[in-house]
Design an enzyme around this catalytic site. Structure first.
Site, mmCIF file in Angstrom:
data_model
loop_
_atom_site.group_PDB
_atom_site.id
_atom_site.type_symbol
_atom_site.label_atom_id
_atom_site.label_comp_id
_atom_site.label_asym_id
_atom_site.label_seq_id
_atom_site.Cartn_x
_atom_site.Cartn_y
_atom_site.Cartn_z
ATOM 1 N N CYS B 83 0.821 -1.220 0.000
ATOM 2 C CA CYS B 83 0.000 0.000 0.000
ATOM 3 C C CYS B 83 0.848 1.261 0.000
ATOM 4 O O CYS B 83 0.323 2.373 -0.069
ATOM 5 C CB CYS B 83 -0.938 -0.023 1.194
ATOM 6 S SG CYS B 83 -1.967 -1.506 1.200
ATOM 7 N N HIS B 331 -9.190 3.897 -1.093
ATOM 8 C CA HIS B 331 -7.827 3.374 -0.951
ATOM 9 C C HIS B 331 -7.507 2.382 -2.076
ATOM 10 O O HIS B 331 -7.382 1.186 -1.859
ATOM 11 C CB HIS B 331 -7.687 2.720 0.431
ATOM 12 C CG HIS B 331 -6.316 2.219 0.748
ATOM 13 N ND1 HIS B 331 -5.156 2.759 0.213
ATOM 14 C CD2 HIS B 331 -5.897 1.201 1.564
ATOM 15 C CE1 HIS B 331 -4.105 2.088 0.671
ATOM 16 N NE2 HIS B 331 -4.521 1.146 1.492
#
Lengths: 383, 383
Positions: B83, B331
């Site tokens: 991420c 996200h």
């Protein structure tokens, strides 16, 4: 930018390493490179890996491998450009040192390809091509390179036997490399009679599925003291071409390699005639033929003549793939670009034993992804 | 190293973009950044993407996207750090310009996460954790962060309601961001009564699954003329921690963020007190609590008090996630780090409209991978 040199190299025996895990394979190569460099730390690491996700279900390799070395909190960066992941990872590591950001960096590559079955491996590799315009229609890499080969044969008269000579030469070289996956002598007859994969390419025209890793340590020049003779990075360049073959002006020309090589020659201040040897991306025999044309080692359309003439063999004018190349050494995709650099360093140090190129002064490595949608070229010389 | 500035930004509306392909989402953001910068070319591109392989069956994104822009043969480099892929891609782009290798570079991020079902997305995300020691036992990210939350609550008295306040604040900010995935006001009651995911974390503690991309154009300073006010990259730093939670000295502390932030503050010559705002990695509410401690915005153990006190809200002492953060903005894992930088640039230009931080002078972005096994911190200021 600062000058940069390779000061250590590492690689394990490549093959079907079912008894070792992905991280274990990588760690062996990394520790060997660090020991070879004689350093007690690195400031950062880079790792080339094509598809940790599809091959072993593990992404986030930069952090994982920094941890594996016990060297956290150093930064870890994974770079991907399909089969050129290793070469491009080295390039980012080079820029990190050349910029002044880091002084000593580990550049590495790894791929563990045999934990999945052949179909899953073929699918994973196909993600290097254009999924939407190529793969959805069922084509895989042998088929794509077969089309390139057919165009080359049709336009330039390149023959089935000329392609076979590339494999024969690289297997002959690989016999001299103790870390190669396939250490076996083969003949032109063996190649042209081997199992058909995608006409005209047969199984002995194709590089294999391989588990393996390689690593090198780089540092900024000048260096006070090094364990081994440093090898200077004289040039680094990368370029792209269309991802899909159908968008190319010429299916029989590797534009990304041509562009990256032209930049690299200019930066190093040399011409193709100055090269002592090359390590190039012979994922299929036709690839080596096309690459040596794009590198300016053979005239356009004449690449097929090189291997049969002996020009690119050890002892020839410019040995190509003294390590055995992808064909014999193996092709763990993310590691290949780094292993090419390891070979260049050993050659320039004079440490290549039975496969040593005499008076090696300039070495070039060419690593590419897909059907040449990305190419990375480096030139090395003694520091 | 040369000074570097961001001169253009782009991002599309994030969400479940079933009508658009991976490459299309990316191209929209990239073209917007290039137009915003007012340049007619870039010398190279970098793209952060966590798992093109597992989410859409497409690796080799650097070459694909250079082709998609019609800008081949420029080099294209994909960077992955779970991420934190976007933040780390920006860092490599920054080094490429700072080193002198390139003058104008596109740094971007993309993830298309909704083309696979929820189970497959959860599996793809789990490849950011330690497959061999964590995932094989069945744990996924909500469970990992739940353990971190439990330790924080047990040791420091952090409450369920304090965590909820982080989500409430970020949703309030996201209401002011026209590109956010979830533009809805929520209350503490909504959060604490939402569906349980991994005790104590409920669904409104978790950032969503998102399709999206973001891009920025960077260039070397000084610049003759720019369309928009350039925003200087005052510092760039990256660090790692153990990939597995079980190897940490302290489950309630983000060492990689602490280390990267300390380097970044030193390089920028500022302290946490100088920050006008931050964009941080609130993948779960507990993450924002722990990140602001590691950044030095709250004392160790006191991060839970920040959101309820209003300190980190727009209008507070140091607004955290004025964009809405991962919680409300969405996200798409590879794009998140770049979207944080876009927000920092808009804030420092004074272009953030309803969510503008008054007199914004210094902005920090913090992007992390896994349970903080990798962190990337950047500091920006007006050039």
């Amino acid at each position: 930018m600062r000058d940069v040199a390779v000061i250590g190299v590492g690689m394990n025996r490549w093959g079907e390493l079912w008894e070792k895990s992905h991280r274990q394979i990588w760690t062996e190569a990394a520790l060997e490179a660090i020991a070879d460099a004689g350093v007690d730390h690195v400031d950062a690491l880079y790792v080339g890996c094509m598809s940790g996700g599809l091959f072993v279900g593990q992404e986030h390799l930069g952090a994982l491998l920094a941890d594996q070395l016990g060297m956290g909190p150093i930064s870890g960066t994974r770079v991907e450009s399909a089969c050129a992941s290793g070469g491009l990872a080295f390039r980012q590591a080079y820029l990190a040192v050349a910029s002044g950001e880091h002084d000593i960096v580990l550049a590495s590559g790894v791929e563990k390809m045999t934990d999945v079955d052949g179909g899953a491996a073929t699918y994973a590799l196909s993600t290097a091509a254009d999924q939407e315009y190529e793969c959805y229609h069922g084509i895989t890499f042998p088929g794509l390179y077969a089309m390139m080969a057919r165009v080359h044969m049709h336009r330039y008269g390149t023959t089935r036997e000329q392609l076979a000579h590339v494999a024969v030469k690289n297997h002959a070289h690989g016999l001299l490399n103790p870390l190669a996956q396939f250490r076996s002598k083969i003949t032109v007859e063996d190649v042209v009679e081997s199992v058909m994969v995608a006409d005209p390419l047969r199984v002995l025209d194709c590089s294999p599925i391989t588990d393996g890793a390689a690593a090198v340590v780089i540092a900024a020049l000048p260096l006070k003291e090094t364990r081994k003779a440093p090898v200077k990075v004289a040039a680094s360049a990368a370029a792209t071409d269309t991802i899909g073959l159908h968008d190319r002006d010429d299916l029989a020309w590797l534009r990304s390699t041509e562009v990256a090589a032209a930049k690299a020659y200019a930066r190093a201040g040399i011409t193709p005639n100055d090269l002592s040897f090359c390590e190039v991306h012979d994922c299929f025999t036709i690839a080596e033929v096309m690459v040596i044309e794009a590198l300016g080692l053979a005239e356009r359309g004449k690449g097929g003549e090189a291997a049969p003439s002996g020009m690119t063999a050890l002892g020839g004018r410019v040995p190509v793939n003294p390590s055995g190349g992808l064909k014999s050494k193996g092709h763990p995709v993310g590691a290949t670009g780094i292993a090419q650099i390891r070979e260049a360093v050993l050659q320039l140090r004079g440490e290549s034993d039975g496969r040593q190129v005499k008076d090696a002064r300039w070495g070039l490595t060419q690593n590419m992804g897909g059907t040449g949608a990305s190419s990375v070229v480096h030139i090395f010389t003694r520091a």
